[in-house]
Design a protein around this motif. Structure first.
Motif, PDB file in Angstrom:
ATOM      1  N   SER A 176       0.742  -1.147  -0.013  1.00  0.00           N
ATOM      2  CA  SER A 176      -0.104  -0.014  -0.217  1.00  0.00           C
ATOM      3  C   SER A 176       0.679   1.378  -0.118  1.00  0.00           C
ATOM      4  CB  SER A 176      -0.829  -0.047   1.195  1.00  0.00           C
ATOM      5  OG  SER A 176      -0.333   0.057   2.206  1.00  0.00           O
ATOM      6  N   GLU A 231      -2.983  -1.471  -5.470  1.00  0.00           N
ATOM      7  CA  GLU A 231      -4.679  -1.381  -4.946  1.00  0.00           C
ATOM      8  C   GLU A 231      -4.985  -2.936  -5.060  1.00  0.00           C
ATOM      9  OE1 GLU A 231      -6.284   1.166  -7.779  1.00  0.00           O
ATOM     10  OE2 GLU A 231      -5.128   3.002  -7.095  1.00  0.00           O
ATOM     11  N   HIS A 232      -4.314  -3.894  -5.170  1.00  0.00           N
ATOM     12  CA  HIS A 232      -4.946  -5.220  -5.207  1.00  0.00           C
ATOM     13  C   HIS A 232      -4.288  -6.185  -4.451  1.00  0.00           C
ATOM     14  CE1 HIS A 232      -7.438  -4.153  -8.724  1.00  0.00           C
ATOM     15  NE2 HIS A 232      -6.231  -3.445  -9.386  1.00  0.00           N
ATOM     16  N   GLY A 270      -7.130   0.589   1.444  1.00  0.00           N
ATOM     17  CA  GLY A 270      -7.850   0.892   0.345  1.00  0.00           C
ATOM     18  C   GLY A 270      -7.541  -0.195  -0.835  1.00  0.00           C
ATOM     19  N   ILE A 271      -7.201  -1.281  -0.554  1.00  0.00           N
ATOM     20  CA  ILE A 271      -6.881  -2.622  -1.625  1.00  0.00           C
ATOM     21  C   ILE A 271      -8.127  -3.421  -1.551  1.00  0.00           C
ATOM     22  CG2 ILE A 271      -5.458  -4.624  -1.458  1.00  0.00           C
ATOM     23  CD1 ILE A 271      -3.232  -2.893  -0.176  1.00  0.00           C
ATOM     24  N   LYS A 272      -8.137  -3.961  -2.950  1.00  0.00           N
ATOM     25  CA  LYS A 272      -9.121  -4.789  -3.302  1.00  0.00           C
ATOM     26  C   LYS A 272      -8.726  -6.497  -3.266  1.00  0.00           C
ATOM     27  CE  LYS A 272     -10.933  -1.293  -6.354  1.00  0.00           C
ATOM     28  NZ  LYS A 272     -11.083  -0.705  -7.658  1.00  0.00           N
TER      29      LYS A 272
END
Length: 304
Positions: free
Chosen positions: A100, A105-106, A152-154
């Protein structure tokens, strides 16, 4: 065909890296040098501890080679019960806490296998009962919500050979049992084809659940032997079941990349050719040829 294009990258797996420390694996500095030389810009973190775990050092090493990270990876076993939460979150604190800081983002999440990918030992039943399915789904939704809120990570769930979620019907059930807001798919084209799943069919049926891609092909003649003889995945890899794209492998990658570009042009498609145990000099020319093959077979691919 849409004019949209998705980002193509690579991963330590394509250089035979499965573990943080293995004296037979390629040194991480040489790996990064070869990723750059092979013409890639995006790569995954790989097993935590293989690349530097200090964010500033990692950022510097990537920047001087014009490389960027697309995702990190953690491993989970939520079907076993609530005690698995600490194990998963401890990994997330390390991996998501690192990536992060580099704008990732993943997070690719790989489920525990019922048969060991190191020793081929049978560890548990190959099928889940209804209660275990509920535990699996609830655990992933909890993890996905926490990752989104904290970092904020998917979360992108990766179906896998020798895991409880591998076939089309199993992946479909997983999607039906989980919440789209917190849990979606890293669709690994090779692992899905390993159990004869139709990648484009799944993408067409569930476009909103495809968040990330791993590009991989299986060699169908080897796969037939693997399935007939119930061969462990680790042995199948050694036989070459995951094959170099552009020759006799399936599925065809161009339609998958083009469908992904229609779904989301910001999607990542990371090349992963399982090659654990290979000689250190073996992967680099394959990585070059694979990138060239992908860009020659479709206009829906981009480096950046």
């Amino acid at each position: 065909m849409s004019e949209s294009k998705i980002r193509i990258g690579t991963a330590p797996d394509s250089w035979g890296v499965w573990f943080p420390n293995d004296p037979n694996q390629i040194p991480w500095e040489r790996f990064l040098d070869e990723v750059q030389a092979a013409g890639y810009h995006w790569l995954e973190l790989g097993p935590f501890g293989y690349l530097p775990t200090d964010a500033a050092q990692l950022a510097d090493e990537l920047a001087k080679r014009d490389l960027k990270l697309s995702a990190g990876t953690v491993f989970t076993g939520f079907h076993k019960g609530e005690e698995q939460w600490k194990r998963a979150w401890d990994q997330a604190l390390d991996v998501a806490g690192l990536v992060s800081q580099l704008g990732v983002e993943h997070l690719v999440v790989i489920p525990d296998l019922w048969r060991s990918d190191a020793t081929a030992e049978v560890l548990e039943s190959r099928n889940l009962d209804n209660a275990e399915w509920k535990k699996l789904a609830a655990g992933h939704d909890k993890l996905g919500q926490a990752l989104l809120e904290e970092y904020g990570i998917k979360q992108q769930f990766h179906s896998h050979a020798d895991s409880h979620v591998g076939t089309y019907r199993e992946v479909e059930r997983f999607l039906q049992e989980t919440d789209q807001a917190f849990t979606n798919l890293c669709l690994d084209t090779g692992h899905f084809a390993y159990y004869l799943g139709d990648n484009v069919k799944l993408m067409t049926a569930y476009p909103d659940r495809i968040g990330y891609l791993h590009l991989k092909q299986v060699e169908p003649n080897i796969l037939a032997d693997v399935l007939k003889n119930d061969m462990p995945f680790v042995e199948a890899v050694a036989l070459g079941v995951m094959t170099e794209p552009g020759f006799e492998g399936v599925p065809e990658l161009a339609p998958i990349i083009e469908k992904a570009a229609e779904i989301n042009p910001d999607m990542f498609a990371i090349i992963e050719q399982d090659m654990y145990g290979c000689a250190i000099d073996f992967p680099f020319p394959i990585a070059q040829r694979t990138r060239e093959h992908i860009f020659s077979c479709t206009q829906a691919a981009r480096i950046r």
